[in-house]
Design a protein around this motif. Structure first.
Motif, PDB file in Angstrom:
ATOM      1  N   GLN A 106       0.823  -1.213   0.000  1.00  0.00           N
ATOM      2  CA  GLN A 106       0.000   0.000   0.000  1.00  0.00           C
ATOM      3  C   GLN A 106       0.859   1.268   0.000  1.00  0.00           C
ATOM      4  O   GLN A 106       0.546   2.242  -0.686  1.00  0.00           O
ATOM      5  N   ALA A 107       1.948   1.264   0.759  1.00  0.00           N
ATOM      6  CA  ALA A 107       2.842   2.424   0.758  1.00  0.00           C
ATOM      7  C   ALA A 107       3.498   2.588  -0.606  1.00  0.00           C
ATOM      8  O   ALA A 107       3.603   3.705  -1.137  1.00  0.00           O
ATOM      9  N   SER A 108       3.928   1.468  -1.183  1.00  0.00           N
ATOM     10  CA  SER A 108       4.638   1.530  -2.467  1.00  0.00           C
ATOM     11  C   SER A 108       3.743   2.059  -3.574  1.00  0.00           C
ATOM     12  O   SER A 108       4.195   2.779  -4.461  1.00  0.00           O
ATOM     13  N   VAL A 109       2.455   1.704  -3.533  1.00  0.00           N
ATOM     14  CA  VAL A 109       1.527   2.167  -4.566  1.00  0.00           C
ATOM     15  C   VAL A 109       1.406   3.687  -4.531  1.00  0.00           C
ATOM     16  O   VAL A 109       1.386   4.349  -5.577  1.00  0.00           O
ATOM     17  N   GLN A 110       1.337   4.267  -3.341  1.00  0.00           N
ATOM     18  CA  GLN A 110       1.268   5.726  -3.250  1.00  0.00           C
ATOM     19  C   GLN A 110       2.573   6.367  -3.726  1.00  0.00           C
ATOM     20  O   GLN A 110       2.558   7.457  -4.312  1.00  0.00           O
ATOM     21  N   MET A 111       3.686   5.689  -3.509  1.00  0.00           N
ATOM     22  CA  MET A 111       4.979   6.249  -3.906  1.00  0.00           C
ATOM     23  C   MET A 111       5.303   5.999  -5.372  1.00  0.00           C
ATOM     24  O   MET A 111       6.380   6.361  -5.839  1.00  0.00           O
ATOM     25  N   THR A 112       4.372   5.380  -6.105  1.00  0.00           N
ATOM     26  CA  THR A 112       4.547   5.323  -7.563  1.00  0.00           C
ATOM     27  C   THR A 112       4.272   6.675  -8.205  1.00  0.00           C
ATOM     28  O   THR A 112       4.612   6.903  -9.362  1.00  0.00           O
ATOM     29  N   GLY A 113       3.589   7.571  -7.476  1.00  0.00           N
ATOM     30  CA  GLY A 113       3.283   8.899  -8.004  1.00  0.00           C
ATOM     31  C   GLY A 113       1.854   9.068  -8.452  1.00  0.00           C
ATOM     32  O   GLY A 113       1.475  10.133  -8.946  1.00  0.00           O
ATOM     33  N   VAL A 114       1.018   8.046  -8.255  1.00  0.00           N
ATOM     34  CA  VAL A 114      -0.345   8.100  -8.783  1.00  0.00           C
ATOM     35  C   VAL A 114      -1.165   9.226  -8.169  1.00  0.00           C
ATOM     36  O   VAL A 114      -1.893   9.942  -8.868  1.00  0.00           O
ATOM     37  N   SER A 115      -1.060   9.413  -6.865  1.00  0.00           N
ATOM     38  CA  SER A 115      -1.876  10.442  -6.216  1.00  0.00           C
ATOM     39  C   SER A 115      -1.429  11.837  -6.614  1.00  0.00           C
ATOM     40  O   SER A 115      -2.250  12.754  -6.764  1.00  0.00           O
ATOM     41  N   ALA A 116      -0.129  12.007  -6.771  1.00  0.00           N
ATOM     42  CA  ALA A 116       0.388  13.321  -7.176  1.00  0.00           C
ATOM     43  C   ALA A 116      -0.179  13.723  -8.536  1.00  0.00           C
ATOM     44  O   ALA A 116      -0.564  14.872  -8.755  1.00  0.00           O
ATOM     45  N   ILE A 117      -0.249  12.759  -9.457  1.00  0.00           N
ATOM     46  CA  ILE A 117      -0.770  13.056 -10.795  1.00  0.00           C
ATOM     47  C   ILE A 117      -2.281  13.264 -10.773  1.00  0.00           C
ATOM     48  O   ILE A 117      -2.811  14.188 -11.384  1.00  0.00           O
ATOM     49  N   GLN A 118      -3.000  12.419 -10.032  1.00  0.00           N
ATOM     50  CA  GLN A 118      -4.456  12.502 -10.035  1.00  0.00           C
ATOM     51  C   GLN A 118      -4.966  13.756  -9.332  1.00  0.00           C
ATOM     52  O   GLN A 118      -5.899  14.406  -9.793  1.00  0.00           O
ATOM     53  N   TYR A 119      -4.381  14.078  -8.197  1.00  0.00           N
ATOM     54  CA  TYR A 119      -4.873  15.220  -7.436  1.00  0.00           C
ATOM     55  C   TYR A 119      -4.452  16.560  -8.037  1.00  0.00           C
ATOM     56  O   TYR A 119      -5.181  17.535  -7.965  1.00  0.00           O
ATOM     57  N   TYR A 120      -3.261  16.604  -8.606  1.00  0.00           N
ATOM     58  CA  TYR A 120      -2.720  17.893  -9.038  1.00  0.00           C
ATOM     59  C   TYR A 120      -2.418  17.909 -10.532  1.00  0.00           C
ATOM     60  O   TYR A 120      -1.437  18.481 -10.976  1.00  0.00           O
ATOM     61  N   SER A 121      -3.277  17.243 -11.297  1.00  0.00           N
ATOM     62  CA  SER A 121      -3.059  17.177 -12.745  1.00  0.00           C
ATOM     63  C   SER A 121      -2.999  18.565 -13.365  1.00  0.00           C
ATOM     64  O   SER A 121      -2.189  18.819 -14.264  1.00  0.00           O
ATOM     65  N   VAL A 122      -3.853  19.477 -12.894  1.00  0.00           N
ATOM     66  CA  VAL A 122      -3.867  20.827 -13.464  1.00  0.00           C
ATOM     67  C   VAL A 122      -2.531  21.517 -13.229  1.00  0.00           C
ATOM     68  O   VAL A 122      -1.938  22.125 -14.131  1.00  0.00           O
ATOM     69  N   THR A 123      -2.021  21.414 -12.003  1.00  0.00           N
ATOM     70  CA  THR A 123      -0.741  22.044 -11.667  1.00  0.00           C
ATOM     71  C   THR A 123       0.404  21.415 -12.448  1.00  0.00           C
ATOM     72  O   THR A 123       1.279  22.115 -12.981  1.00  0.00           O
TER      73      THR A 123
END
Length: 478
Positions: free
Chosen positions: A248-265
Motif C-alpha cells: 500500500q505504501a509503495s503504490v502511493q509512492m509510484t506517483g499516482v496520487s500526485a498526478i491525479q490530485y494535481y493534474s492541473v498544476t
C-alpha cells in the motif's frame, strides 16, 4: 466514491469560482485534498473492528451513510472550515469502504476467480474516475467562472453512488467466513452453496471448502493472532502485515496520487491550460479503464508477483521520460511536441499503473490474512495507504512550486526500489484458497528468488475435494 473524488478534486481546486470564493494558498489547497485522505485513514481504522463485530455488509452500509453526510457538507460549504469538515467526514466513509469491500469480495468468491473479482474494485474505481473526469470537464466549461455550480455539482453528484451502494448491499449475502467465525455454521454452509453450487449443499467442492474453513477457524481460534498486538508478534501474521503495508505504501509512492490530485498544476508546468488539462485527464480515465479491464482478464493467469514487478518498472520508465521532457522543454519553450510527449507519458503511466499496481494493492491484502485477522490486517494496510496518500497530497503542491520537475526524481527512485523489493520478498498467491495462506506464509522463505511455489503449497482443498467425491461415490454405490 474514491475515484469520484480523485477525478473531481483536481477540477474543484482549478475552478475560478472556487478560488475566488475561498482564495486558498498552496497549503490550504493541500489541506482540501489531504483532509479527505486523513479522514480515510481513520475510517479504515474504525472499519477493522466494525467489520469483525457487525459483519461485512453492515460495515459497507455504515461507510455509505458517513460518506453521504460528508458529501452534503462539502457541497454546501460556505467557508474553508466548512469544506474541511465535509472532506474529512467523507474521507472517513471512504476509509470504511475501500477497506471492507475487497475483503468482502475475496471472502465470497472461488479461488480460481478471486483475483478477477477483487480486481473489480479497481475497475469500478476506473468507471467512477471516468464519470468524474467527464462530469468535471463538463461543469468546468459549462458553467460561468463566477458560478459556484462549477464545483458544487461535481461534489454533490458523489453522493449518488453512495446511496445506491448502501441500499443495494442489503440484497447481497453476508460473508460465509464471517458467519462461521461467529458460530452461524449452517447459515455459512447455505451461503457457500448459493455462491458456488446453485444452492446444492452436498456439492463436493462446497462441502470440502466448508470443512476447510471450519478447520481453519478452529485452528485460528486456538493458535493464531486474534488481536492487533498479536498481528505484530505472530511471525506468519507479521510477515503478511509487513508485505501488505509495504504494497500500500509503495503504490502511493509510484506517483499516482500526485498526478491525479494535481493534474492541473502538473500540466501547467508544461504550459498546458486548465480546460485542456481536464480534457486530457478525461481521456486518461478511459485509458485507465482499459488497463483495469485487462487486469481483470489476466491477473489469475499471470499471477500477482511478476505483474507487480513489471508494473513498477513500467511506471519508472514513464516518469524518467516525463522528467526529461520537463527539464529540456520548460513552459516558456512552448514546444508543442514536448507537450504531447508529456501527455502521452502520463497516459502510458496511467495504463501501466491501472493494469498492475492499482488492482493488486487491493487484491493481495484482501486474500493473504486468516479469517480472524483479515479485517484487522486489511484495516492497518489501508491506513498505511491513506497515510502516504495524505502525505503526498500535502507535499505535492509545495514541492512542485519549489523544485518543479525534480520532484519526479522521488517517484523514479521509488518505482525502482518497489520492483526490487517485491522481486525479493513477495511469494505468489494466485488461485490459492484463503485457508491455505497461513501455510504459505509460514513455510515459504522470506527471500523468494530461487524457490519453487510447489515446495510450500499444501494442496489441502484439492485433497478434501477428492475425499468428499470418494465418500459420495461410495454412498451412491451402497
Amino acid at each position: 466514491m474514491v475515484p469520484d473524488d480523485l477525478g473531481v478534486i483536481a477540477e474543484v481546486i482549478a475552478c475560478h469560482s472556487f478560488n475566488s470564493k475561498f482564495k486558498p494558498d498552496d497549503t490550504e489547497s493541500g489541506l482540501v485534498v489531504s483532509l479527505f485522505t486523513a479522514g480515510a485513514f481513520f475510517g479504515a481504522a474504525f472499519a477493522g473492528p466494525t467489520g469483525d463485530y457487525v459483519g461485512r455488509r453492515w460495515t459497507i452500509a455504515v461507510g455509505c451513510l458517513i460518506f453521504c453526510l460528508g458529501g452534503g457538507l462539502q457541497t454546501g460549504a460556505q467557508t474553508l472550515d466548512y469544506l474541511y469538515s465535509g472532506r474529512f467526514l467523507a474521507g472517513i466513509g471512504v476509509g470504511f469502504l475501500v477497506m471492507i469491500v475487497p475483503l468482502y469480495q475475496a471472502e465470497i468468491c472461488h479461488p480460481n476467480i478471486r483475483g478477477r473479482v477483487t480486481g473489480l474494485q479497481q475497475f469500478m474505481l476506473g468507471v467512477g474516475s471516468l464519470c468524474a473526469a467527464w462530469i468535471s470537464y463538463g461543469t468546468y466549461i459549462g458553467f460561468a467562472p463566477t458560478n459556484n455550480a462549477q464545483w458544487q455539482v461535481s461534489l454533490g453528484l458523489q453522493v449518488v453512488p453512495a446511496v445506491l451502494l448502501g441500499l443495494l448491499i442489503m440484497l447481497f449475502p453476508e460473508s460465509p467466513r464471517w458467519l462461521m467465525d461467529h458460530g452461524h455454521h449452517e447459515k455459512g454452509l447455505r451461503t457457500l452453496a448459493k455462491l458456488h453450487s446453485y444452492g446444492d449443499e452436498h456439492d463436493p467442492w462446497v462441502r470440502a471448502e466448508y470443512n476447510q474453513i471450519q478447520e481453519s477457524i478452529t485452528f485460528e481460534h486456538e493458535n493464531e493472532a486474534k488481536s492487533y498486538v498479536e498481528l505484530f508478534t505472530a511471525r506468519s501474521s507479521f510477515r503478511r502485515l509487513f508485505l501488505c503495508c509495504a504494497i500500500q505504501a509503495s503504490v502511493q509512492m509510484t506517483g499516482v496520487s500526485a498526478i491525479q490530485y494535481y493534474s492541473v498544476t502538473i500540466y501547467g508546468k508544461m504550459g498546458i491550460d486548465g480546460d485542456e488539462t481536464l480534457r486530457y485527464q478525461a481521456i486518461n480515465a478511459v485509458i485507465a479503464l482499459v488497463g483495469q479491464f485487462l487486469c481483470i482478464l489476466f491477473i489469475d493467469h499471470f499471477g500477482r508477483r511478476w505483474t507487480l514487478i513489471i508494473g513498477n518498472l513500467g511506471n519508472m520508465v514513464t516518469f524518467i521520460i516525463a522528467c526529461i521532457l520537463l527539464a529540456l522543454f520548460p513552459p516558456k519553450a512552448n514546444n508543442i511536441g514536448a507537450h504531447w510527449g508529456f501527455i502521452i507519458m502520463t497516459w502510458l503511466y496511467n495504463f501501466s499503473f491501472s493494469c498492475t499496481c492499482g488492482p493488486l494493492s487491493w487484491i493481495i491484502p484482501a486474500e493473504v490474512f486468516d479469517t480472524r485477522t483479515r479485517s484487522k490486517g486489511v484495516s492497518i494496510a489501508t491506513m498505511t495507504s491513506f497515510a502516504f496518500n495524505t502525505m503526498i497530497g500535502q507535499v505535492t503542491p509545495i514541492a512542485l512550486g519549489n523544485v518543479g520537475y525534480r520532484y519526479y526524481f522521488l517517484f523514479i527512485i521509488c518505482n525502482c526500489t518497489n520492483a526490487v523489493f517485491f522481486w525479493m520478498m513477495l511469494p505468489e498467491t494466485k488461485k490459492l484458497p484463503l485457508e491455505e495462506m497461513n501455510y504459505l506464509f509460514t513455510n515459504a522463505p522470506w527471500f523468494v528468488p530461487g524457490t519453487r511455489k510447489e515446495e510450500y503449497l499444501p494442496h489441502d482443498l484439492e485433497q478434501k475435494i477428492e475425499a468428499q467425491e470418494m465418500k459420495q461415490d461410495a454412498f451412491h454405490h451402497e
